[in-house]
Design an enzyme around this catalytic site. Structure first.
Site, PDB file in Angstrom:
ATOM      1  N   ARG A   1       0.820  -1.224   0.000  1.00 31.78           N
ATOM      2  CA  ARG A   1       0.000   0.000   0.000  1.00 31.78           C
ATOM      3  C   ARG A   1       0.848   1.265   0.000  1.00 31.78           C
ATOM      4  O   ARG A   1       0.455   2.273   0.596  1.00 31.78           O
ATOM      5  CB  ARG A   1      -0.953   0.040   1.201  1.00 31.78           C
TER       6      ARG A   1
ATOM      7  N   ARG B   1      -3.639   6.355   0.359  1.00 35.59           N
ATOM      8  CA  ARG B   1      -4.131   7.575   0.987  1.00 35.59           C
ATOM      9  C   ARG B   1      -3.154   8.322   1.884  1.00 35.59           C
ATOM     10  O   ARG B   1      -3.474   9.406   2.346  1.00 35.59           O
ATOM     11  CB  ARG B   1      -5.419   7.263   1.759  1.00 35.59           C
TER      12      ARG B   1
ATOM     13  N   ARG C   1      -7.287  10.597  -6.779  1.00 31.42           N
ATOM     14  CA  ARG C   1      -8.460   9.786  -6.421  1.00 31.42           C
ATOM     15  C   ARG C   1      -9.748  10.602  -6.497  1.00 31.42           C
ATOM     16  O   ARG C   1     -10.801  10.077  -6.869  1.00 31.42           O
ATOM     17  CB  ARG C   1      -8.223   9.241  -5.011  1.00 31.42           C
TER      18      ARG C   1
ATOM     19  N   TYR D   1     -14.435 -13.378   0.329  1.00 31.64           N
ATOM     20  CA  TYR D   1     -15.274 -12.214  -0.006  1.00 31.64           C
ATOM     21  C   TYR D   1     -16.542 -12.650  -0.741  1.00 31.64           C
ATOM     22  O   TYR D   1     -17.605 -12.063  -0.559  1.00 31.64           O
ATOM     23  CB  TYR D   1     -14.487 -11.200  -0.846  1.00 31.64           C
TER      24      TYR D   1
HETATM   25  O1  CP3 Z   1      -0.004   0.139  -3.105  1.00 30.20           O
HETATM   26  C1  CP3 Z   1      -0.553  -0.997  -3.239  1.00 30.20           C
HETATM   27  O2  CP3 Z   1      -0.406  -1.891  -2.394  1.00 30.20           O
HETATM   28  C2  CP3 Z   1      -1.285  -1.297  -4.551  1.00 30.20           C
HETATM   29  C3  CP3 Z   1      -2.649  -1.490  -4.615  1.00 30.20           C
HETATM   30  C4  CP3 Z   1      -3.499  -2.410  -3.750  1.00 30.20           C
HETATM   31  C5  CP3 Z   1      -4.781  -2.008  -3.275  1.00 30.20           C
HETATM   32  N1  CP3 Z   1      -5.378  -3.084  -2.693  1.00 30.20           N
HETATM   33  C6  CP3 Z   1      -5.367  -0.653  -3.438  1.00 30.20           C
HETATM   34  C7  CP3 Z   1      -6.460  -0.220  -2.549  1.00 30.20           C
HETATM   35  C8  CP3 Z   1      -3.313  -3.753  -3.356  1.00 30.20           C
HETATM   36  C9  CP3 Z   1      -2.105  -4.638  -3.548  1.00 30.20           C
HETATM   37  C10 CP3 Z   1      -4.515  -4.166  -2.702  1.00 30.20           C
HETATM   38  C11 CP3 Z   1      -4.729  -5.527  -2.187  1.00 30.20           C
HETATM   39  C12 CP3 Z   1      -5.908  -5.806  -1.356  1.00 30.20           C
HETATM   40  N2  CP3 Z   1      -7.178  -5.310  -1.474  1.00 30.20           N
HETATM   41  C13 CP3 Z   1      -5.917  -6.755  -0.307  1.00 30.20           C
HETATM   42  C14 CP3 Z   1      -4.735  -7.604   0.093  1.00 30.20           C
HETATM   43  C15 CP3 Z   1      -3.797  -6.878   0.991  1.00 30.20           C
HETATM   44  C16 CP3 Z   1      -4.341  -6.606   2.357  1.00 30.20           C
HETATM   45  O3  CP3 Z   1      -4.596  -5.407   2.634  1.00 30.20           O
HETATM   46  O4  CP3 Z   1      -4.515  -7.563   3.121  1.00 30.20           O
HETATM   47  C17 CP3 Z   1      -7.209  -6.782   0.239  1.00 30.20           C
HETATM   48  C18 CP3 Z   1      -7.685  -7.636   1.401  1.00 30.20           C
HETATM   49  C19 CP3 Z   1      -8.006  -5.865  -0.518  1.00 30.20           C
HETATM   50  C20 CP3 Z   1      -9.454  -5.568  -0.334  1.00 30.20           C
HETATM   51  C21 CP3 Z   1      -9.649  -4.153   0.010  1.00 30.20           C
HETATM   52  N3  CP3 Z   1      -9.567  -3.099  -0.894  1.00 30.20           N
HETATM   53  C22 CP3 Z   1      -9.951  -3.605   1.280  1.00 30.20           C
HETATM   54  C23 CP3 Z   1     -10.134  -4.416   2.564  1.00 30.20           C
HETATM   55  C24 CP3 Z   1     -10.072  -2.218   1.108  1.00 30.20           C
HETATM   56  C25 CP3 Z   1     -10.532  -1.208   2.143  1.00 30.20           C
HETATM   57  C26 CP3 Z   1      -9.516  -0.937   3.165  1.00 30.20           C
HETATM   58  C27 CP3 Z   1      -8.957   0.424   2.972  1.00 30.20           C
HETATM   59  O5  CP3 Z   1      -7.743   0.577   3.126  1.00 30.20           O
HETATM   60  O6  CP3 Z   1      -9.759   1.330   2.694  1.00 30.20           O
HETATM   61  C28 CP3 Z   1      -9.780  -1.910  -0.247  1.00 30.20           C
HETATM   62  C29 CP3 Z   1      -9.732  -0.587  -0.888  1.00 30.20           C
HETATM   63  C30 CP3 Z   1      -8.401  -0.168  -1.418  1.00 30.20           C
HETATM   64  N4  CP3 Z   1      -7.582  -0.934  -2.213  1.00 30.20           N
HETATM   65  C31 CP3 Z   1      -7.794   1.111  -1.251  1.00 30.20           C
HETATM   66  C32 CP3 Z   1      -6.576   1.091  -1.953  1.00 30.20           C
HETATM   67  C33 CP3 Z   1      -5.588   2.212  -2.118  1.00 30.20           C
HETATM   68  C34 CP3 Z   1      -8.405   2.303  -0.524  1.00 30.20           C
HETATM   69  C35 CP3 Z   1      -9.558   2.854  -1.304  1.00 30.20           C
HETATM   70  C36 CP3 Z   1      -9.495   4.311  -1.664  1.00 30.20           C
HETATM   71  O7  CP3 Z   1      -8.432   4.897  -1.979  1.00 30.20           O
HETATM   72  O8  CP3 Z   1     -10.576   4.919  -1.697  1.00 30.20           O
END
Ligand code: CP3
Length: 342
Positions: free
Chosen positions: A23, A27, A36, A149
């Protein structure tokens, strides 16, 4: 010349070690928030090659990271398979669920894989702009985490509904995992063909499973996905990440042929050194909350992790993703410490 990142994944120790952070795009970066705000919703953002490529490159422009990770989400696979997926502010992703006694309604695999084609375009654009010595990591969710999921509709639960499928509905669970494995393999092949240099399988919900169930729903499907990828001619290194595996981490590395393994915040470097063979690269550990806190405790922990893995292939990373409230100066500090080496 092969980058030191890939050399580490091929089993060679390096000092200083390569670094990236899960990540790292997201954000905590003001430039990410600005980008975004231009997208209608998170899925549109992920499916826009122009925006997703820019988000992928942002942390590379700001920090001296060795790798960029493709900006996408593990739930795109379910979206492409025909599940309704939504990202709700402050709640996270919500997914349409399936029932064990209903046949898996599913779009044909070729349709699903081509729905993901904007992601391949993102990879192409990033690889074109990325300096040649930086690695581009492609990824997908590992089968059990994606299946969770589809069964429970959200993450962060106690997993009891999905876990019960292993006992009550084993063949429905196997069908779901097999469908996810096939599309994930083709999706990752698409990413590699477009220019990804390594791939990572995120098994975010591996915690708390009995060892035999862990073998059945985590290890076997991860191994089957890798076998399918190799079968498709994909040769790049693969990183597994069974988050929360705990004492069964050894079962994972002995039955899933990964080049590297991601480590969460909860296991100790001593345990890892006793459990994970030294030909497998390790990556992870640092607590994202310590990254927020900063100070001497952060410096000390970074040095301790570097020292613990000094003699084995190691890529510096966190035990989970960078959180939105993380100060940029603390990320920068960790990059500097890692560059100094031990
Ligand atoms: O920088 C990076 O790592 C690249 C992109 C990336 C995202 N999600 C972007 C994202 C990667 C590799 C993921 C993987 C992901 N997504 C996982 C596996 C890693 C982990 O965290 O365990 C999982 C479980 C998800 C599912 C997911 N997507 C969740 C639980 C959430 C909400 C949590 C949060 O942080 O808000 C997301 C949304 C998400 N995916 C965001 C980002 C940058 C935030 C959304 C936003 O910017 O509005």
């Amino acid at each position: 010349m092969t980058s030191s990142f890939i050399q580490v994944l091929n089993g060679q120790p390096k000092n200083p070690v390569p670094i990236w952070m899960m990540r790292q795009a997201g954000r905590h970066l003001p430039e990410y928030l600005a980008l975004r705000s231009q997208a209608k919703n998170f899925l549109d953002f992920c499916y826009s090659p122009a925006m997703a490529a820019e988000a992928t490159l942002q942390p590379i422009q700001r920090y001296d990271m060795d790798a960029a990770i493709l900006f996408a989400d593990i739930l795109l696979v379910l979206d492409a398979m025909g599940f309704n997926v939504e990202f709700e502010k402050r709640i996270g992703p919500l997914v349409e669920t399936i029932a064990p006694d209903k046949p898996l309604k599913q779009v044909p695999v070729e349709t699903a894989v081509s729905r993901l084609s904007p992601v391949y375009e993102t990879v192409r654009r990033v690889r074109q702009k990325l300096p040649f010595d930086k690695v581009l990591i492609g990824f997908c969710g590992a089968p059990w985490t994606v299946a969770l999921y589809a069964i429970e509709g959200r993450g962060g639960t106690d997993k009891s509904v999905a876990r019960s499928w292993a006992y009550l509905h084993p063949s429905a669970l196997k069908n779901l995992l097999d469908a996810i494995i096939e599309i994930s393999a083709l999706y990752l092949k698409g990413q590699v063909d477009a220019g990804a240099d390594a791939v990572m399988l995120f098994e975010s919900w591996a915690e708390g499973l009995p060892d035999n169930v862990f073998q059945q729903i985590v290890c076997q499907p991860n191994a089957a996905l890798i076998a399918r990828l190799r079968d498709l001619g994909v040769t790049v290194p693969i990183i597994g990440f069974p988050r929360g595996a705990g004492t069964v981490l050894g079962n994972f590395v002995s039955s899933v042929p990964v080049n590297g393994v991601g480590l969460d915040t909860s296991i100790s470097p001593d345990f890892v050194n006793q459990t994970v063979p030294t030909n497998i690269a390790v990556q992870g550990h640092l607590d994202p909350l310590l990254l927020i806190a900063g100070g001497e405790a952060l410096d000390q922990r970074v040095r301790d992790i570097l020292t613990a893995y000094k003699h084995r292939p190691h890529i510096f990373n966190l035990g989970h993703g960078v959180r939105p409230e993380t100060p940029i100066a603390h990320v920068q500090r960790v990059v500097d410490l890692v560059r100094e080496g031990v």
